[in-house]
Enzyme design. Structure first.
Site, PDB file in Angstrom:
ATOM      1  N   ARG A 110       0.830  -1.217   0.000  1.00 27.70           N
ATOM      2  CA  ARG A 110       0.000   0.000   0.000  1.00 27.70           C
ATOM      3  C   ARG A 110       0.856   1.255   0.000  1.00 27.70           C
ATOM      4  O   ARG A 110       0.514   2.255  -0.625  1.00 27.70           O
ATOM      5  CB  ARG A 110      -0.916   0.022   1.217  1.00 27.70           C
ATOM      6  CG  ARG A 110      -2.086  -0.927   1.084  1.00 27.70           C
ATOM      7  CD  ARG A 110      -2.966  -0.876   2.324  1.00 27.70           C
ATOM      8  NE  ARG A 110      -4.031  -1.841   2.209  1.00 27.70           N
ATOM      9  CZ  ARG A 110      -5.221  -1.597   1.674  1.00 27.70           C
ATOM     10  NH1 ARG A 110      -5.508  -0.390   1.211  1.00 27.70           N
ATOM     11  NH2 ARG A 110      -6.139  -2.528   1.592  1.00 27.70           N
ATOM     12  N   MET A 126     -12.297   3.660  -5.043  1.00 27.06           N
ATOM     13  CA  MET A 126     -12.651   2.516  -4.210  1.00 27.06           C
ATOM     14  C   MET A 126     -11.433   1.827  -3.581  1.00 27.06           C
ATOM     15  O   MET A 126     -11.374   0.611  -3.481  1.00 27.06           O
ATOM     16  CB  MET A 126     -13.483   1.514  -5.029  1.00 27.06           C
ATOM     17  CG  MET A 126     -14.723   2.131  -5.662  1.00 27.06           C
ATOM     18  SD  MET A 126     -15.828   2.974  -4.483  1.00 27.06           S
ATOM     19  CE  MET A 126     -16.714   1.571  -3.834  1.00 27.06           C
ATOM     20  N   ILE A 158      -8.999   1.913  -0.006  1.00 32.01           N
ATOM     21  CA  ILE A 158      -8.832   2.465   1.342  1.00 32.01           C
ATOM     22  C   ILE A 158      -7.423   3.025   1.447  1.00 32.01           C
ATOM     23  O   ILE A 158      -6.453   2.365   1.051  1.00 32.01           O
ATOM     24  CB  ILE A 158      -9.102   1.386   2.407  1.00 32.01           C
ATOM     25  CG1 ILE A 158     -10.589   1.012   2.368  1.00 32.01           C
ATOM     26  CG2 ILE A 158      -8.686   1.865   3.790  1.00 32.01           C
ATOM     27  CD1 ILE A 158     -10.977  -0.124   3.284  1.00 32.01           C
ATOM     28  N   ASN A 211     -14.255  13.423   0.247  1.00 32.19           N
ATOM     29  CA  ASN A 211     -14.805  12.185  -0.309  1.00 32.19           C
ATOM     30  C   ASN A 211     -16.318  12.296  -0.341  1.00 32.19           C
ATOM     31  O   ASN A 211     -16.911  12.946   0.518  1.00 32.19           O
ATOM     32  CB  ASN A 211     -14.419  10.991   0.568  1.00 32.19           C
ATOM     33  CG  ASN A 211     -14.983   9.676   0.051  1.00 32.19           C
ATOM     34  OD1 ASN A 211     -14.922   9.405  -1.158  1.00 32.19           O
ATOM     35  ND2 ASN A 211     -15.538   8.863   0.931  1.00 32.19           N
ATOM     36  N   HIS A 238     -19.716   9.910  -0.144  1.00 28.09           N
ATOM     37  CA  HIS A 238     -20.114   8.568   0.299  1.00 28.09           C
ATOM     38  C   HIS A 238     -21.635   8.449   0.180  1.00 28.09           C
ATOM     39  O   HIS A 238     -22.355   9.359   0.591  1.00 28.09           O
ATOM     40  CB  HIS A 238     -19.664   8.351   1.747  1.00 28.09           C
ATOM     41  CG  HIS A 238     -19.958   6.963   2.223  1.00 28.09           C
ATOM     42  ND1 HIS A 238     -19.211   5.876   1.821  1.00 28.09           N
ATOM     43  CD2 HIS A 238     -20.927   6.477   3.025  1.00 28.09           C
ATOM     44  CE1 HIS A 238     -19.716   4.782   2.370  1.00 28.09           C
ATOM     45  NE2 HIS A 238     -20.759   5.123   3.104  1.00 28.09           N
ATOM     46  N   SER A 276     -23.276  11.882   1.637  1.00 25.49           N
ATOM     47  CA  SER A 276     -22.498  12.796   2.472  1.00 25.49           C
ATOM     48  C   SER A 276     -21.184  13.120   1.778  1.00 25.49           C
ATOM     49  O   SER A 276     -20.577  12.243   1.156  1.00 25.49           O
ATOM     50  CB  SER A 276     -22.158  12.139   3.821  1.00 25.49           C
ATOM     51  OG  SER A 276     -23.299  11.621   4.463  1.00 25.49           O
ATOM     52  N   ASP A 333     -14.478   6.761   6.192  1.00 24.96           N
ATOM     53  CA  ASP A 333     -15.789   7.409   6.056  1.00 24.96           C
ATOM     54  C   ASP A 333     -16.224   8.123   7.341  1.00 24.96           C
ATOM     55  O   ASP A 333     -17.417   8.193   7.645  1.00 24.96           O
ATOM     56  CB  ASP A 333     -16.869   6.388   5.638  1.00 24.96           C
ATOM     57  CG  ASP A 333     -16.558   5.760   4.283  1.00 24.96           C
ATOM     58  OD1 ASP A 333     -15.935   6.433   3.445  1.00 24.96           O
ATOM     59  OD2 ASP A 333     -16.942   4.593   4.077  1.00 24.96           O
TER      60      ASP A 333
HETATM   61  C1  GAR Z   1     -20.943   6.977  -6.121  1.00 24.02           C
HETATM   62  O1  GAR Z   1     -22.242   6.574  -5.752  1.00 24.02           O
HETATM   63  C2  GAR Z   1     -20.114   7.248  -4.882  1.00 24.02           C
HETATM   64  O2  GAR Z   1     -20.841   7.842  -3.838  1.00 24.02           O
HETATM   65  C3  GAR Z   1     -19.680   5.866  -4.508  1.00 24.02           C
HETATM   66  O3  GAR Z   1     -19.357   5.249  -5.731  1.00 24.02           O
HETATM   67  C4  GAR Z   1     -20.179   5.815  -6.772  1.00 24.02           C
HETATM   68  C5  GAR Z   1     -19.269   6.290  -7.885  1.00 24.02           C
HETATM   69  O4  GAR Z   1     -20.004   6.682  -9.013  1.00 24.02           O
HETATM   70  N1  GAR Z   1     -18.563   5.908  -3.620  1.00 24.02           N
HETATM   71  C6  GAR Z   1     -18.344   4.998  -2.668  1.00 24.02           C
HETATM   72  O5  GAR Z   1     -19.065   4.040  -2.473  1.00 24.02           O
HETATM   73  C7  GAR Z   1     -17.109   5.252  -1.819  1.00 24.02           C
HETATM   74  N2  GAR Z   1     -17.014   4.298  -0.771  1.00 24.02           N
HETATM   75  P1  GAR Z   1     -19.344   7.579 -10.146  1.00 24.02           P
HETATM   76  O6  GAR Z   1     -18.052   6.890 -10.577  1.00 24.02           O
HETATM   77  O7  GAR Z   1     -20.373   7.592 -11.233  1.00 24.02           O
HETATM   78  O8  GAR Z   1     -19.092   8.932  -9.569  1.00 24.02           O
END
Ligand code: GAR
Length: 198
Positions: free
Chosen positions: A67, A92, A94, A109, A111, A138, A147
């Site tokens: 990492r 996606m 961590i 970020n 979420h 959020s 988060d």
């Molecule tokens: C979004 O819904 C975002 O909130 C979520 O992934 C999607 C990305 O969509 N993020 C997470 O779950 C972070 N843990 P996008 O690529 O179309 O913006």
């Protein structure tokens, strides 16, 4: 006026990235400087490149369990673009406390839940299973705890009878596209009062 420089980190289609990019025009205090993905071929990379935004990819898989190496490579990719602010937008991976400390107070970020409810994955399925009447999204500052950083904005939607995780996700995503640009606009102007939508 010199604009704040924003790097947007994505893993997928990048619809939130596009909403952010489209918002950064005119009197907005920031401009996009880079879209960076950890996934080769992520749809958002082509969409950003088509808008003339510099793009880069650091494939996390080539680092295995290293990492620190992955995050050093992220910083190496970011450095030439000198971002002031990082926006995670469907990124996606961590991040370790080393990386979050490096960008403390400068990394946001989005979420797809009303934090502190449902950090982590499968937020919509968990909200439906819990019988929640309300869901949402959020935007928060990124800290070492997943988060859990200070909340800078939230938008709420109803959970409707018969909702599936997919139908709820689509309703929430529409609000993500309103919320994230609104928060970034304030944050880039050094205003950290939370944005509450609608
Ligand atoms: C979004 O819904 C975002 O909130 C979520 O992934 C999607 C990305 O969509 N993020 C997470 O779950 C972070 N843990 P996008 O690529 O179309 O913006």
């Amino acid at each position: 006026m010199s604009h704040r420089r924003v790097a947007i980190l994505i893993s997928g289609g990048g619809s939130n990235m596009l909403a952010l990019v489209r918002s950064m025009t005119g009197a907005h205090p920031a401009r996009p400087c880079l879209v960076l993905s950890n996934v080769r071929g992520a749809g958002g990379l082509a969409r950003a490149a088509a808008l003339g935004i510099p793009v880069a990819c650091v494939d996390h898989r080539s680092f295995g369990a290293d990492r620190a190496g992955f995050e050093a490579a992220l910083n190496d990719a970011l450095a030439p673009h000198a971002p002031d602010i990082l926006c995670l937008a469907g990124f996606m991976r961590i991040l370790t406390p080393v990386f979050t400390a490096c960008w403390a107070g400068r990394m946001l970020n989005i979420h797809p839940s009303l934090l502190p409810k449902y950090p982590g994955l499968h937020t919509h399925a968990r909200a439906i299973a819990a019988g929640d009447r309300e869901a949402g999204c959020s935007v928060h500052e990124v800290t070492a705890d997943l988060d859990a950083g200070p909340i800078l904005g939230q938008a709420r939607v109803p959970v409707l009878p018969g909702d599936t995780p997919e139908s709820l996700a689509a309703r929430v995503l529409e609000q993500e596209h309103r919320l994230y640009p609104a928060v970034l606009r304030r944050f880039a102007a050094d205003d950290r009062r939370p944005v509450l939508l609608p």
